[in-house]
Design a protein around this motif. Structure first.
Motif, PDB file in Angstrom:
ATOM      1  N   ASN A   1       2.634  -0.814 -15.281  1.00 52.63           N
ATOM      2  CA  ASN A   1       2.912  -2.020 -15.389  1.00 52.63           C
ATOM      3  C   ASN A   1       1.858  -2.837 -14.384  1.00 52.63           C
ATOM      4  OD1 ASN A   1       4.217  -2.283 -13.028  1.00 52.63           O
ATOM      5  ND2 ASN A   1       6.151  -2.040 -13.868  1.00 52.63           N
ATOM      6  N   GLN A   2       1.778  -4.090 -14.451  1.00 55.09           N
ATOM      7  CA  GLN A   2       1.040  -4.622 -13.615  1.00 55.09           C
ATOM      8  C   GLN A   2       1.325  -4.626 -12.086  1.00 55.09           C
ATOM      9  OE1 GLN A   2      -1.866  -6.326 -14.417  1.00 55.09           O
ATOM     10  NE2 GLN A   2      -1.337  -5.357 -16.303  1.00 55.09           N
ATOM     11  N   GLN A   3       2.494  -4.663 -11.762  1.00 56.00           N
ATOM     12  CA  GLN A   3       2.974  -4.378 -10.259  1.00 56.00           C
ATOM     13  C   GLN A   3       2.485  -3.307  -9.754  1.00 56.00           C
ATOM     14  OE1 GLN A   3       6.758  -5.336  -8.555  1.00 56.00           O
ATOM     15  NE2 GLN A   3       6.335  -4.115  -6.822  1.00 56.00           N
ATOM     16  N   GLU A   4       2.814  -1.896 -10.584  1.00 56.40           N
ATOM     17  CA  GLU A   4       2.263  -0.443 -10.326  1.00 56.40           C
ATOM     18  C   GLU A   4       0.940  -0.508 -10.329  1.00 56.40           C
ATOM     19  OE1 GLU A   4       5.740   2.109 -12.342  1.00 56.40           O
ATOM     20  OE2 GLU A   4       4.213   0.951 -13.764  1.00 56.40           O
ATOM     21  N   ILE A   5       0.105  -0.981 -11.046  1.00 59.08           N
ATOM     22  CA  ILE A   5      -1.517  -0.955 -10.895  1.00 59.08           C
ATOM     23  C   ILE A   5      -1.772  -1.607  -9.576  1.00 59.08           C
ATOM     24  CG2 ILE A   5      -3.547  -1.935 -11.934  1.00 59.08           C
ATOM     25  CD1 ILE A   5      -2.073  -1.570 -14.765  1.00 59.08           C
ATOM     26  N   GLY A   6      -1.257  -2.756  -9.399  1.00 63.63           N
ATOM     27  CA  GLY A   6      -1.659  -3.472  -8.193  1.00 63.63           C
ATOM     28  C   GLY A   6      -1.506  -2.772  -6.826  1.00 63.63           C
ATOM     29  N   ASP A   7      -0.107  -2.103  -7.106  1.00 60.09           N
ATOM     30  CA  ASP A   7       0.029  -1.233  -5.801  1.00 60.09           C
ATOM     31  C   ASP A   7      -0.734   0.052  -5.541  1.00 60.09           C
ATOM     32  OD1 ASP A   7       2.449  -2.960  -5.433  1.00 60.09           O
ATOM     33  OD2 ASP A   7       3.901  -1.875  -6.056  1.00 60.09           O
ATOM     34  N   ILE A   8      -1.133   0.474  -6.661  1.00 58.30           N
ATOM     35  CA  ILE A   8      -1.884   1.830  -6.614  1.00 58.30           C
ATOM     36  C   ILE A   8      -3.339   1.455  -6.147  1.00 58.30           C
ATOM     37  CG2 ILE A   8      -3.199   3.606  -7.893  1.00 58.30           C
ATOM     38  CD1 ILE A   8      -0.634   3.752  -9.735  1.00 58.30           C
ATOM     39  N   VAL A   9      -3.817   0.357  -6.614  1.00 60.55           N
ATOM     40  CA  VAL A   9      -5.122  -0.136  -6.401  1.00 60.55           C
ATOM     41  C   VAL A   9      -4.954  -0.496  -4.705  1.00 60.55           C
ATOM     42  CG1 VAL A   9      -6.665  -1.934  -6.515  1.00 60.55           C
ATOM     43  CG2 VAL A   9      -5.956  -1.118  -8.446  1.00 60.55           C
ATOM     44  N   ALA A  10      -3.784  -1.054  -4.269  1.00 57.45           N
ATOM     45  CA  ALA A  10      -3.915  -1.497  -2.887  1.00 57.45           C
ATOM     46  C   ALA A  10      -4.002  -0.507  -1.963  1.00 57.45           C
ATOM     47  CB  ALA A  10      -2.625  -2.191  -2.500  1.00 57.45           C
TER      48      ALA A  10
ATOM     49  N   ASP B   1     -18.453   8.063 -17.292  1.00 54.32           N
ATOM     50  CA  ASP B   1     -19.466   7.306 -18.310  1.00 54.32           C
ATOM     51  C   ASP B   1     -19.315   5.798 -17.753  1.00 54.32           C
ATOM     52  OD1 ASP B   1     -16.875   6.687 -18.610  1.00 54.32           O
ATOM     53  OD2 ASP B   1     -17.202   6.495 -21.227  1.00 54.32           O
ATOM     54  N   ALA B   2     -18.924   5.834 -16.553  1.00 50.99           N
ATOM     55  CA  ALA B   2     -18.777   4.096 -16.185  1.00 50.99           C
ATOM     56  C   ALA B   2     -17.803   3.244 -17.172  1.00 50.99           C
ATOM     57  CB  ALA B   2     -19.931   3.642 -15.863  1.00 50.99           C
ATOM     58  N   GLY B   3     -16.846   3.772 -17.772  1.00 47.56           N
ATOM     59  CA  GLY B   3     -15.979   3.189 -18.695  1.00 47.56           C
ATOM     60  C   GLY B   3     -15.248   2.134 -18.204  1.00 47.56           C
ATOM     61  N   ALA B   4     -14.876   2.315 -17.040  1.00 46.09           N
ATOM     62  CA  ALA B   4     -13.683   1.281 -16.244  1.00 46.09           C
ATOM     63  C   ALA B   4     -14.714   0.332 -15.503  1.00 46.09           C
ATOM     64  CB  ALA B   4     -12.838   2.271 -15.671  1.00 46.09           C
ATOM     65  N   PRO B   5     -14.624  -0.749 -15.644  1.00 45.34           N
ATOM     66  CA  PRO B   5     -15.481  -1.607 -14.592  1.00 45.34           C
ATOM     67  C   PRO B   5     -14.645  -1.953 -13.302  1.00 45.34           C
ATOM     68  CG  PRO B   5     -14.278  -2.900 -16.497  1.00 45.34           C
ATOM     69  CD  PRO B   5     -14.210  -1.406 -16.776  1.00 45.34           C
ATOM     70  N   THR B   6     -13.485  -1.847 -13.303  1.00 46.66           N
ATOM     71  CA  THR B   6     -12.825  -2.194 -12.159  1.00 46.66           C
ATOM     72  C   THR B   6     -11.688  -1.059 -11.800  1.00 46.66           C
ATOM     73  OG1 THR B   6     -10.871  -3.161 -13.452  1.00 46.66           O
ATOM     74  CG2 THR B   6     -12.812  -4.580 -12.459  1.00 46.66           C
ATOM     75  N   LEU B   7     -11.217  -1.029 -10.535  1.00 52.00           N
ATOM     76  CA  LEU B   7     -10.109  -0.001 -10.164  1.00 52.00           C
ATOM     77  C   LEU B   7      -9.021  -0.287 -11.164  1.00 52.00           C
ATOM     78  CD1 LEU B   7     -10.136   0.248  -6.444  1.00 52.00           C
ATOM     79  CD2 LEU B   7     -10.450   2.360  -8.176  1.00 52.00           C
ATOM     80  N   GLU B   8      -8.492  -1.599 -11.132  1.00 50.35           N
ATOM     81  CA  GLU B   8      -7.371  -1.735 -12.339  1.00 50.35           C
ATOM     82  C   GLU B   8      -7.359  -1.076 -13.460  1.00 50.35           C
ATOM     83  OE1 GLU B   8      -8.849  -4.002 -10.125  1.00 50.35           O
ATOM     84  OE2 GLU B   8      -7.544  -4.780  -8.902  1.00 50.35           O
TER      85      GLU B   8
ATOM     86  N   GLU C   1       0.800  -1.181  -0.038  1.00 51.60           N
ATOM     87  CA  GLU C   1      -0.039  -0.073   0.210  1.00 51.60           C
ATOM     88  C   GLU C   1       0.859   1.266   0.048  1.00 51.60           C
ATOM     89  OE1 GLU C   1      -3.602  -2.178   2.566  1.00 51.60           O
ATOM     90  OE2 GLU C   1      -1.994  -1.511   3.541  1.00 51.60           O
ATOM     91  N   LEU C   2       2.027   1.142   0.630  1.00 53.40           N
ATOM     92  CA  LEU C   2       2.859   2.347   0.820  1.00 53.40           C
ATOM     93  C   LEU C   2       3.572   2.572  -0.329  1.00 53.40           C
ATOM     94  CD1 LEU C   2       3.356   4.198   3.122  1.00 53.40           C
ATOM     95  CD2 LEU C   2       5.267   2.657   3.797  1.00 53.40           C
ATOM     96  N   ARG C   3       3.934   1.443  -1.101  1.00 51.19           N
ATOM     97  CA  ARG C   3       4.401   1.522  -2.362  1.00 51.19           C
ATOM     98  C   ARG C   3       3.474   2.166  -3.537  1.00 51.19           C
ATOM     99  NH1 ARG C   3       6.381  -4.042  -2.381  1.00 51.19           N
ATOM    100  NH2 ARG C   3       4.501  -4.344  -3.868  1.00 51.19           N
ATOM    101  N   GLY C   4       2.195   1.615  -3.172  1.00 54.76           N
ATOM    102  CA  GLY C   4       1.470   2.293  -4.236  1.00 54.76           C
ATOM    103  C   GLY C   4       1.262   3.735  -3.726  1.00 54.76           C
TER     104      GLY C   4
END
Lengths: 333, 333
Positions: free
Chosen positions: A293-302, A270-277, A196-199
């Motif tokens: 990248n996937q890790q950055e997205i996961g971190d930011i979402v966390a 417009d609700a164009g994004a179904p998920t936080l990711e 979470e902190l990294r995010g």
């Protein structure tokens, strides 16, 4: 905060902040949400009744809480809201939670205040489909309401100004303090884990925080949706341009608060994004020109999950009964 | 109570009761509502969440509380309810308050229990328009729900039986004790004024109490709507006959409880009576062959107002967020 209009201006400052050693509230671009201060409990209580009052709609079925559901993050979490006769609304309903922290109300900021906002949906034929005369006729026909307006406002007129003032007073109490992120901001370094902190660090260094800052982590400026490359959508909303008349404001929307964002997929006007990711990935590309990248997205979402605060504790209001003189709802004509 | 099927049988008994000198609870045909006993608080809390859960509907917009609104007497107080895509329901929605005291559920009693009732609207295409597979997919996709079902039921299956059992457990708590009439029944002779007491006497001597008796002041038998002369209505509902298949049960409906009746005009299964006064006058004519005069109607209505009890105090549940795997609502297709 109004001056934070362009990404470029603030970038070096946030980078500097991110690099600093021991974060304190003062040095962070996000501040904790303050607890609600209830100055006029009687007005807040009346406003709560009106917020849950389906008889403010033509159908007798739709209340403010229908689309700004306080059980589900202050929104209906639909791609677009459902109005009278099941009409599809033009836009995803924003959350009422922490809305008092917004620079203006509605996605395009066309209402300057919560009070100004509150009168809109009641009379909007695609939303509650009543009108202000009928809504006041309903309230004035119910003796318990007239008495309560008298107690709060010192007269028995029951005006739309009083109605919206009371609703706004209630809405001002709908803040969500004490998220884990706020606990961390206040010095509890155990409140966030490493991811979470990294995010949060990525959220700052990548520039998300240029728009999503302040106590509401957004809500305090208008920004073009599609800054680096255009946003593709079939939704016809043009945002701020409809209010200012300026071509430069086309596709500029109020930056939504990210408080409690994990509670209310789908995302964007417009609700164009179904998920936080999906939302984080799109924002990175369109606003920052950056492919997370996937890790950055996961971190930011966390990190974003840590922005879920204490939800307002609402005792469901008991609404006074209609009298024989109360205009009856007409849902089917 | 099941034996009180025909007016004539019970008339002399009530007359005798009405003529007795000092009324006591034992000698009255109406008994006080007992307070709710909560045996399984965790199940009740889960049931409350499910009662307010709009994601049990196809649209993500309609919950049990939409038509059985606990802010307005446990009903929507519309002539007929609004279902998915704004479909007009076939009948006026009954109140959920004190529904645990009913002999059966729905106007025609087709569900024997609250648990059996609860599964109906979720899958009814004219109501919540979901289906049991989809509703369970939604709940199973939300980790906080699975954990809560596990806590309550000791397994992580999440079945429709569990869903309806929890909803029924919550609904069983929705009783309304301590009405002024109940205080009077319990011995507080100041609780009713002269007109209300006169109304109660007329209610008994005229024979209303033959059907409207017991703790719920009704709800415990089926009766033909239009006993003395036929009920004129454009509503096609035929009542109990649809369940029993017997011609004799045509137009027999569950006698509604009169508890909190002042909160929920309009009246009758077809909402044919807009006010309590109209309902009393029609009932007198059609069920008792009696034209109440204005004073009698006023008195009975005054008595009926004393049946409004303490409404359940509901803290609005905070519903767990959808996960990325949660099937999204589809309100517009």
């Amino acid at each position: 905060m109004q001056s934070l209009k362009y990404l470029g201006m603030m970038f070096p400052l946030w980078l500097a902040l991110a690099a600093s050693a021991a974060p304190s509230i003062q040095s962070e671009p996000i501040q904790p949400i303050a607890k609600a201060v209830i100055r006029n409990p009687a007005m807040v209580e009346l406003g709560k009744k009106l917020f849950f009052e389906p008889r403010l709609s033509k159908s007798g079925f739709i209340s403010c809480n229908s689309c700004h559901n306080l059980s589900t993050g202050g929104s209906d979490n639909l791609s677009s809201s459902i109005g009278d006769h099941w009409q599809q609304g033009p836009i995803r309903s924003p959350s009422v939670l922490n809305s008092s922290l917004n620079v203006a109300q509605f996605w395009d900021g066309r209402a300057k205040s919560l009070q100004e906002q509150a009168s809109g949906p009641i009379a909007n034929p695609r939303e509650m489909a009543s009108n202000h005369v009928l809504a006041l006729d309903v309230l004035r026909s119910i003796p318990a309401y007239v008495n309560e307006f008298d107690k709060v406002f010192g007269n028995r007129n029951v005006s739309m100004q009083q109605v919206t003032k009371a609703i706004a007073a209630f809405e001002e109490t709908l803040v969500t303090p004490d998220s884990r992120f706020d606990l961390w901001l206040k010095g509890n370094k155990q409140a966030l884990n490493a991811q979470e902190l990294r995010g949060y660090q990525t959220f700052k260094t990548a520039g998300c925080v240029a728009c999503h800052n302040g106590p509401a982590v957004g809500g305090n400026s208008f920004q073009k949706m599609g800054l680096v490359s255009p946003y593709q959508t079939s939704n016809p909303a043009q945002g701020r341009a409809g209010v200012t008349g300026k071509d430069a404001d086309r596709m500029a929307f109020k930056v939504p608060s990210l408080r409690n964002v994990a509670l209310r997929a789908p995302y964007f006007h417009d609700a164009g994004a179904p998920t936080l990711e999906a939302a984080v990935a799109t924002m990175g590309k369109l606003q920052l020109g950056r492919a997370f990248n996937q890790q950055e997205i996961g971190d930011i979402v966390a990190f974003l999950h840590t922005l879920t605060g204490k939800q307002p504790r609402i005792v469901l209001p008991i609404l006074p009964a209609s009298s024989n003189d109360t205009p009856r709802p007409t849902p089917f004509n």
